[in-house]
Scaffold this active site. Sequence first.
Site, PDB file in Angstrom:
ATOM      1  N   LYS A 151     -14.616  17.300  11.917  1.00 54.66           N
ATOM      2  CA  LYS A 151     -15.539  17.171  13.047  1.00 54.66           C
ATOM      3  C   LYS A 151     -15.775  18.559  13.625  1.00 54.66           C
ATOM      4  O   LYS A 151     -14.989  19.058  14.421  1.00 54.66           O
ATOM      5  CB  LYS A 151     -14.981  16.195  14.073  1.00 54.66           C
ATOM      6  CG  LYS A 151     -14.937  14.778  13.507  1.00 54.66           C
ATOM      7  CD  LYS A 151     -14.469  13.733  14.498  1.00 54.66           C
ATOM      8  CE  LYS A 151     -14.553  12.362  13.843  1.00 54.66           C
ATOM      9  NZ  LYS A 151     -13.865  11.309  14.560  1.00 54.66           N
ATOM     10  N   GLU A 156      -6.084  -3.701  -0.112  1.00 66.15           N
ATOM     11  CA  GLU A 156      -6.353  -4.796   0.838  1.00 66.15           C
ATOM     12  C   GLU A 156      -7.546  -5.648   0.415  1.00 66.15           C
ATOM     13  O   GLU A 156      -7.846  -6.659   1.044  1.00 66.15           O
ATOM     14  CB  GLU A 156      -6.624  -4.199   2.228  1.00 66.15           C
ATOM     15  CG  GLU A 156      -5.396  -3.635   2.931  1.00 66.15           C
ATOM     16  CD  GLU A 156      -5.119  -2.174   2.590  1.00 66.15           C
ATOM     17  OE1 GLU A 156      -5.587  -1.709   1.532  1.00 66.15           O
ATOM     18  OE2 GLU A 156      -4.433  -1.517   3.388  1.00 66.15           O
ATOM     19  N   THR A 168       0.870  -1.173   0.000  1.00 66.13           N
ATOM     20  CA  THR A 168       0.000   0.000   0.000  1.00 66.13           C
ATOM     21  C   THR A 168       0.908   1.224   0.000  1.00 66.13           C
ATOM     22  O   THR A 168       1.968   1.213   0.614  1.00 66.13           O
ATOM     23  CB  THR A 168      -0.856   0.074   1.279  1.00 66.13           C
ATOM     24  OG1 THR A 168       0.028   0.151   2.393  1.00 66.13           O
ATOM     25  CG2 THR A 168      -1.744  -1.129   1.433  1.00 66.13           C
ATOM     26  N   TRP A 188     -20.172  15.671  11.742  1.00 67.11           N
ATOM     27  CA  TRP A 188     -19.215  15.350  10.680  1.00 67.11           C
ATOM     28  C   TRP A 188     -19.545  16.110   9.391  1.00 67.11           C
ATOM     29  O   TRP A 188     -20.696  16.140   8.961  1.00 67.11           O
ATOM     30  CB  TRP A 188     -19.235  13.846  10.378  1.00 67.11           C
ATOM     31  CG  TRP A 188     -18.684  13.000  11.486  1.00 67.11           C
ATOM     32  CD1 TRP A 188     -18.383  13.409  12.756  1.00 67.11           C
ATOM     33  CD2 TRP A 188     -18.366  11.604  11.429  1.00 67.11           C
ATOM     34  NE1 TRP A 188     -17.910  12.353  13.492  1.00 67.11           N
ATOM     35  CE2 TRP A 188     -17.893  11.233  12.715  1.00 67.11           C
ATOM     36  CE3 TRP A 188     -18.436  10.629  10.432  1.00 67.11           C
ATOM     37  CZ2 TRP A 188     -17.480   9.936  13.017  1.00 67.11           C
ATOM     38  CZ3 TRP A 188     -18.044   9.341  10.730  1.00 67.11           C
ATOM     39  CH2 TRP A 188     -17.560   8.992  12.006  1.00 67.11           C
TER      40      TRP A 188
HETATM   41  P1  AMP Z   1      -5.568   2.006  -2.684  1.00 65.61           P
HETATM   42  O1  AMP Z   1      -5.388   0.939  -1.691  1.00 65.61           O
HETATM   43  O2  AMP Z   1      -4.327   2.783  -2.972  1.00 65.61           O
HETATM   44  O3  AMP Z   1      -6.194   1.470  -3.917  1.00 65.61           O
HETATM   45  O4  AMP Z   1      -6.564   3.078  -2.073  1.00 65.61           O
HETATM   46  C1  AMP Z   1      -7.804   2.682  -1.566  1.00 65.61           C
HETATM   47  C2  AMP Z   1      -8.583   3.899  -1.148  1.00 65.61           C
HETATM   48  O5  AMP Z   1      -8.863   4.722  -2.280  1.00 65.61           O
HETATM   49  C3  AMP Z   1      -9.941   3.587  -0.581  1.00 65.61           C
HETATM   50  O6  AMP Z   1      -9.890   3.198   0.770  1.00 65.61           O
HETATM   51  C4  AMP Z   1     -10.665   4.909  -0.786  1.00 65.61           C
HETATM   52  O7  AMP Z   1     -10.338   5.849   0.217  1.00 65.61           O
HETATM   53  C5  AMP Z   1     -10.097   5.385  -2.096  1.00 65.61           C
HETATM   54  N1  AMP Z   1     -11.011   5.061  -3.192  1.00 65.61           N
HETATM   55  C6  AMP Z   1     -10.931   4.039  -4.065  1.00 65.61           C
HETATM   56  N2  AMP Z   1     -11.942   4.085  -4.947  1.00 65.61           N
HETATM   57  C7  AMP Z   1     -12.698   5.147  -4.626  1.00 65.61           C
HETATM   58  C8  AMP Z   1     -13.903   5.729  -5.145  1.00 65.61           C
HETATM   59  N3  AMP Z   1     -14.519   5.231  -6.202  1.00 65.61           N
HETATM   60  N4  AMP Z   1     -14.394   6.823  -4.523  1.00 65.61           N
HETATM   61  C9  AMP Z   1     -13.777   7.356  -3.457  1.00 65.61           C
HETATM   62  N5  AMP Z   1     -12.646   6.868  -2.927  1.00 65.61           N
HETATM   63  C10 AMP Z   1     -12.109   5.780  -3.499  1.00 65.61           C
END
Ligand code: AMP
Length: 546
Positions: A443, A334, A189, A448
Amino acid sequence: MLGLMQDQPLLISSIIRHAARHHASGEVVSKTVEGDIHRTNYAEIEHRARRLAGALARLGIAAGDRVATLAWNGYRHLELYYAVSGTGAICHTINPRLSAEDIGYIVNHAQDAVIFADTTFAPLLAGVAPAIRGSVRAIVFMTARAHMPDIATPEGMDVLCYEDLMDAAEPIAAWPLLDERAAASLCYTSGTTGRPKGVLYSHRSTLLHALASNLKDVFGLGAADRFLPVVPMFHVNAWGSPYSAPMAGASLIMPGRHLDGASLADMMNAERVTCSAGVPTVWLGLLQHLRASGKRLDGVQRLIIGGSACPPMLMRAFGDEYGVRVDHAWGMTEMSPIGTYNMPKSSNADLPADAAFRLREKQGRVMYGVDMRIVDDGGAELSWDGTTSGHLQVRGPNVCSAYLGDEPGSALDAEGWFATGDVATIDGEGYMEITDRSKDVVKSGGEWISTVQLENIAVGHPDVAEAAVIAARHPKWDERPLLIVVARQGCTIDPSALRAYFDGKVAKWWQPDDVVVVDELPHTATGKIQKMALRDKFRDHLAGGS
Ligand code: AMP
């Protein structure tokens, strides 16, 4: 009593064997680093993957060893996906956009034995090589002898040529039988806080994810599709498409490093692409190019968007101006990564146009194999009413249970739920909408405020190119929203006019207290805005009150 069905493990090699046998002519078209177009098919990919498996054995790679890739989307990368995992080794895809320091860290943490790299990354590797000499014994450039770069490496770290290795190797006769729970691939990640953490996928999780993502209400690829993954194979396996496309017999069109609007439009039209997947910034680039050039997309039916929230204008513009449907998806490293996909249900058929569009903006419904819920700060489950927001948790066979090096289950709570770090609402039909990241939400006086919603409104303003909202400290309300924006080229932003733009779009108390105009916003290696850096810089911007 056990069932009396054939007990075949769910292995990644079964996908490429199936594709080679039943979709032999399914195409894999790649724009190479050298700039030419390379054409092959699933039968040849499978054969070359078995030859590469022979080459890996000659390099001393055994089951469980980590083999890294530092590469764009292309046919050799696909061969590595199957050769490495297919023989029981672990394919560790490295994101070249990480800092050199982070790359050094994850290579050593994963203990990669060999790195396969596109020649583009020779300078990056030359810089990192001294830091990884303890783990890596060879760098293999994914090219032919004529294009080999000249780089200096520490003693004991060989520099080899992919096609030379292929020429010298014998293909393995058949793919070995493995435990389906064995580790198959690894992706770190790109954490915005702390060190990157390794997510270790298994053959079983990869197969189940590919099967589920090919359901009709998710990617739903078929043998007539020509799929172009803009999402990189170096980050969460290009959303699983190198597995789901060959499983369905869909052709794969690999854009290499050419991800600008003009290159994508040209490749989509030349290769009759039907479906593609990418992050919002990529589709924004494509839209700008189409508008400026007057070009059309000839065969594209669907663009899948995810990775961050889809700006509503993008969905409208592609639909109204180009007749291309934009589908919203959500997931995370994940989760292998697909969690939800937005496809209407029959019960949504009679919605008025505005309500139907509003529904399509949401991140969507879970695909089979994923369960989700929202909880409050104390862990109590919240209702699915479409307005109550809470911390989003997930579980399922494609969801990680622990990070590499940690105890199995250590990333889960007592009931087996994984905290996504996202804040969301879920409506009565099961459509989830992300309203924030848990650590980003504002917050204000205990209530929120969704930074995502405010950012979506801000980027709808014609003068705004990019926007971020952060929680700034406030003497009365604890936190208040602060809007930070980059102006579109040639435009100037008047902060008070931009604040007034929120009138009537959100409740008065949601409106940002102030607007700061900057030249650019900081981004992570996966293109997300680095809110941590912005918080560090602007946290006390409102400290005097407003
Ligand atoms: P990653 O592990 O780098 O793919 O990032 C995952 C994170 O990207 C998620 O937990 C979200 O916060 C964000 N994310 C992925 N897809 C979306 C989406 N369609 N809309 C908003 N946030 C997203």
